[in-house]
Scaffold this motif. Structure first.
Motif, PDB file in Angstrom:
ATOM      1  N   LEU A 278      10.113   4.418  -1.224  1.00  0.00           N
ATOM      2  CA  LEU A 278       9.001   4.277  -2.162  1.00  0.00           C
ATOM      3  C   LEU A 278       9.420   4.610  -3.593  1.00  0.00           C
ATOM      4  CD1 LEU A 278       6.127   5.714   0.024  1.00  0.00           C
ATOM      5  CD2 LEU A 278       6.201   3.420  -0.954  1.00  0.00           C
ATOM      6  N   ALA A 279      10.251   5.636  -3.735  1.00  0.00           N
ATOM      7  CA  ALA A 279      10.705   6.020  -5.068  1.00  0.00           C
ATOM      8  C   ALA A 279      11.518   4.907  -5.718  1.00  0.00           C
ATOM      9  CB  ALA A 279      11.536   7.293  -4.994  1.00  0.00           C
ATOM     10  N   VAL A 280      12.199   4.104  -4.897  1.00  0.00           N
ATOM     11  CA  VAL A 280      13.027   3.018  -5.427  1.00  0.00           C
ATOM     12  C   VAL A 280      12.226   1.736  -5.600  1.00  0.00           C
ATOM     13  CG1 VAL A 280      15.013   1.529  -4.981  1.00  0.00           C
ATOM     14  CG2 VAL A 280      15.161   3.976  -4.502  1.00  0.00           C
ATOM     15  N   ILE A 281      11.534   1.297  -4.550  1.00  0.00           N
ATOM     16  CA  ILE A 281      10.875  -0.018  -4.617  1.00  0.00           C
ATOM     17  C   ILE A 281       9.693  -0.028  -5.570  1.00  0.00           C
ATOM     18  CG2 ILE A 281      11.578  -0.572  -2.258  1.00  0.00           C
ATOM     19  CD1 ILE A 281       8.545  -0.291  -1.534  1.00  0.00           C
TER      20      ILE A 281
ATOM     21  N   LEU B  21      -0.075  -1.785  -2.286  1.00  0.00           N
ATOM     22  CA  LEU B  21       0.358  -0.506  -1.737  1.00  0.00           C
ATOM     23  C   LEU B  21      -0.187   0.622  -2.610  1.00  0.00           C
ATOM     24  CD1 LEU B  21       2.099   1.071   0.315  1.00  0.00           C
ATOM     25  CD2 LEU B  21       4.041   0.723  -1.221  1.00  0.00           C
ATOM     26  N   VAL B  22      -0.979   1.522  -2.016  1.00  0.00           N
ATOM     27  CA  VAL B  22      -1.660   2.550  -2.798  1.00  0.00           C
ATOM     28  C   VAL B  22      -1.582   3.912  -2.114  1.00  0.00           C
ATOM     29  CG1 VAL B  22      -3.289   0.938  -3.854  1.00  0.00           C
ATOM     30  CG2 VAL B  22      -3.877   2.052  -1.693  1.00  0.00           C
ATOM     31  N   HIS B  23      -1.796   4.940  -2.896  1.00  0.00           N
ATOM     32  CA  HIS B  23      -1.942   6.314  -2.410  1.00  0.00           C
ATOM     33  C   HIS B  23      -3.385   6.487  -1.900  1.00  0.00           C
ATOM     34  CE1 HIS B  23      -2.433  10.736  -2.750  1.00  0.00           C
ATOM     35  NE2 HIS B  23      -1.137  10.762  -2.486  1.00  0.00           N
ATOM     36  N   PRO B  24      -3.633   7.436  -0.998  1.00  0.00           N
ATOM     37  CA  PRO B  24      -5.009   7.653  -0.512  1.00  0.00           C
ATOM     38  C   PRO B  24      -6.033   7.861  -1.632  1.00  0.00           C
ATOM     39  CG  PRO B  24      -3.486   8.817   0.908  1.00  0.00           C
ATOM     40  CD  PRO B  24      -2.664   8.256  -0.224  1.00  0.00           C
TER      41      PRO B  24
ATOM     42  N   SER C  70      -0.294   4.759   1.865  1.00  0.00           N
ATOM     43  CA  SER C  70       0.732   5.738   2.241  1.00  0.00           C
ATOM     44  C   SER C  70       0.578   6.973   1.376  1.00  0.00           C
ATOM     45  CB  SER C  70       2.140   5.158   2.064  1.00  0.00           C
ATOM     46  OG  SER C  70       3.116   6.165   2.270  1.00  0.00           O
ATOM     47  N   GLU C  71       0.556   8.137   2.036  1.00  0.00           N
ATOM     48  CA  GLU C  71       0.454   9.390   1.279  1.00  0.00           C
ATOM     49  C   GLU C  71       1.741   9.719   0.535  1.00  0.00           C
ATOM     50  OE1 GLU C  71       2.339  10.633   5.133  1.00  0.00           O
ATOM     51  OE2 GLU C  71       0.859   9.147   4.444  1.00  0.00           O
ATOM     52  N   LEU C  72       2.815   8.960   0.792  1.00  0.00           N
ATOM     53  CA  LEU C  72       4.103   9.199   0.146  1.00  0.00           C
ATOM     54  C   LEU C  72       4.284   8.401  -1.139  1.00  0.00           C
ATOM     55  CD1 LEU C  72       6.415   9.215   3.300  1.00  0.00           C
ATOM     56  CD2 LEU C  72       5.399  11.166   2.124  1.00  0.00           C
ATOM     57  N   VAL C  73       3.275   7.608  -1.532  1.00  0.00           N
ATOM     58  CA  VAL C  73       3.366   6.874  -2.801  1.00  0.00           C
ATOM     59  C   VAL C  73       3.589   7.874  -3.932  1.00  0.00           C
ATOM     60  CG1 VAL C  73       2.010   5.568  -4.489  1.00  0.00           C
ATOM     61  CG2 VAL C  73       2.009   4.887  -2.079  1.00  0.00           C
ATOM     62  N   PRO C  74       4.584   7.639  -4.798  1.00  0.00           N
ATOM     63  CA  PRO C  74       4.936   8.623  -5.832  1.00  0.00           C
ATOM     64  C   PRO C  74       3.810   8.900  -6.815  1.00  0.00           C
ATOM     65  CG  PRO C  74       6.658   6.959  -5.576  1.00  0.00           C
ATOM     66  CD  PRO C  74       5.470   6.461  -4.812  1.00  0.00           C
TER      67      PRO C  74
ATOM     68  N   ALA D   4      -3.045  13.135 -14.775  1.00  0.00           N
ATOM     69  CA  ALA D   4      -2.330  13.051 -13.503  1.00  0.00           C
ATOM     70  C   ALA D   4      -2.763  11.804 -12.743  1.00  0.00           C
ATOM     71  CB  ALA D   4      -2.606  14.297 -12.667  1.00  0.00           C
ATOM     72  N   GLY D   5      -1.827  11.199 -12.044  1.00  0.00           N
ATOM     73  CA  GLY D   5      -2.156  10.001 -11.294  1.00  0.00           C
ATOM     74  C   GLY D   5      -1.029   9.555 -10.389  1.00  0.00           C
ATOM     75  N   HIS D   6      -1.195   8.381  -9.817  1.00  0.00           N
ATOM     76  CA  HIS D   6      -0.204   7.775  -8.941  1.00  0.00           C
ATOM     77  C   HIS D   6      -0.003   6.318  -9.341  1.00  0.00           C
ATOM     78  CE1 HIS D   6      -1.176  11.267  -6.439  1.00  0.00           C
ATOM     79  NE2 HIS D   6      -0.054  11.029  -5.770  1.00  0.00           N
ATOM     80  N   TRP D   7       1.100   5.758  -8.861  1.00  0.00           N
ATOM     81  CA  TRP D   7       1.324   4.332  -9.053  1.00  0.00           C
ATOM     82  C   TRP D   7       0.722   3.549  -7.896  1.00  0.00           C
ATOM     83  CZ3 TRP D   7       5.328   7.654 -10.643  1.00  0.00           C
ATOM     84  CH2 TRP D   7       5.724   7.527 -11.988  1.00  0.00           C
ATOM     85  N   ALA D   8       0.392   2.301  -8.165  1.00  0.00           N
ATOM     86  CA  ALA D   8       0.016   1.338  -7.133  1.00  0.00           C
ATOM     87  C   ALA D   8       0.897   0.115  -7.336  1.00  0.00           C
ATOM     88  CB  ALA D   8      -1.461   0.967  -7.231  1.00  0.00           C
ATOM     89  N   LEU D   9       1.179  -0.583  -6.253  1.00  0.00           N
ATOM     90  CA  LEU D   9       2.092  -1.718  -6.325  1.00  0.00           C
ATOM     91  C   LEU D   9       1.433  -2.961  -5.752  1.00  0.00           C
ATOM     92  CD1 LEU D   9       5.026  -2.618  -7.001  1.00  0.00           C
ATOM     93  CD2 LEU D   9       5.609  -2.106  -4.627  1.00  0.00           C
ATOM     94  N   VAL D  10       1.439  -4.039  -6.535  1.00  0.00           N
ATOM     95  CA  VAL D  10       0.998  -5.353  -6.064  1.00  0.00           C
ATOM     96  C   VAL D  10       2.242  -6.213  -5.968  1.00  0.00           C
ATOM     97  CG1 VAL D  10      -0.411  -7.379  -6.566  1.00  0.00           C
ATOM     98  CG2 VAL D  10      -1.255  -5.101  -7.166  1.00  0.00           C
TER      99      VAL D  10
END
Length: 331
Positions: A146-149, A205-208, A254-258, A271-277
């Motif tokens: 996840l950290a890479v992709i 792909l997202v964090h909870p 996935s709870e492992l999303v950075p 504070a936040g997280h990334w999401a991937l399309v």
């Protein structure tokens, strides 16, 4: 005093582990097989977001060729009218140069200590340690992938297409209102399906925390007739009522999303997280050698045995422009 710990000169052929301890080495072999067989399937691999390339033991590096689209210039040939190209050479056009994504598996190691009182032949203990090792091995691979992709290793974004949520601003900062919305996903897919290098996004792909923002968004409120267009694009689980797909894109959690670091990344004011399309098959890849090894090291002074677990792998992004990174607030 005679030195009895010197091993510089070994007389004769030393016995190997199988000769000295056939039962112990068999236990190690069985345990390694069980860990590989029972390792939980990675969400990324299961969903086709990460492609796995198995490298033989004697291969040091895996390279994946990437061929990009090429827009050719087409000449018209009108046989019944004057044409500048009839009877003359038409220049050949160069294709896009192949690019290679290189992955050299790097070793990962961990160990556990088992006191002599624990018998690995005991079915309960055996299953417990197999499950523990397998789960954590899978989790480590998932976290590293996840950290890479997602292009966010060490909070350094490597994707070229970056937008802030809550408005889809190109390169925008994450403020309190930068929560993920269905419209952000619509615009992300639209962006990927236009231009010369078209990619049909098929997953989100997202964090909870971002999943909660989508799942509870007002556009998906029952009876919201004014927002019917959004509702028609969504698909929900019959069992839980959760959002499972939107605009033809599967929603994966996935709870492992950075997480974005306010200290390390200036784009994250909050504070936040990334999401991937992105697009399956074009997102990421993992190269790894076959299997996993578990070795034992007996330590009488500690009255127990160390179990040393080794594996190796590497990840890389395949096609950068086939993905969009969204910066999202955790509000």
């Amino acid at each position: 005093m005679k030195q009895i710990t010197q091993f510089a000169n070994v007389v004769g052929a030393p016995n190997d582990v199988i000769t000295l301890d056939p039962q112990g080495s068999s236990q190690d072999w069985l345990m390694a097989e069980a860990v590989v067989a029972n390792e939980p399937t990675s969400v990324l691999v299961e969903q086709g977001i990460v492609k796995v390339y198995k490298a033989p033991k004697d291969v040091d590096e895996v390279r994946v060729p990437i061929g990009r689209n090429k827009q050719l210039t087409w000449s018209s040939l009108d046989w019944r009218a004057a044409s500048t190209v009839v009877g003359s050479d038409v220049s050949a056009q160069a294709l896009a140069i192949l690019e290679y994504r290189r992955m050299r598996p790097i070793g990962k190691t961990a160990n556990i200590f088992l006191p002599y009182g624990i018998d690995l032949i005991n079915k309960i203990d055996y299953d417990y340690y197999v499950k523990m090792l397998a789960t954590d091995a899978s989790r480590q691979k998932e976290s590293d992938a996840l950290a890479v992709i997602m292009g966010t290793s060490a909070n350094v974004e490597t994707f070229t297409q970056k937008y802030s949520a809550g408005g889809f601003a190109s390169g925008g900062s994450v403020i309190t209102g930068s929560t993920l919305t269905p419209n952000d996903l619509l615009k992300a897919k639209e962006t990927l399906t236009t231009g010369s290098n078209v990619s049909l996004a098929d997953f989100v792909l997202v964090h909870p925390k971002q999943f909660r923002q989508l799942n509870s968004h007002a556009d998906f409120a029952p009876g919201a007739t004014a927002r019917g267009a959004m509702m028609r694009k969504a698909r929900f689980s019959e069992k839980t009522g959760d959002l499972v797909a939107f605009e033809g894109m599967d929603v994966i959690v996935s709870e492992l999303v950075p997480a974005g670091s306010v200290a390390a990344n200036t784009a994250f004011v909050n504070a936040g997280h990334w999401a991937l399309v992105g697009t399956r098959g074009l997102c990421g890849a993992r190269a790894e050698h076959i299997g996993m090894t578990i070795k034992s090291m007996d330590h009488p002074l500690f009255h127990g045995t160390f179990k040393i677990v080794d594996m190796d792998y590497a990840h890389n992004i395949l096609v950068d422009e086939a993905q969009i990174l969204l910066r999202c607030a955790d509000a």
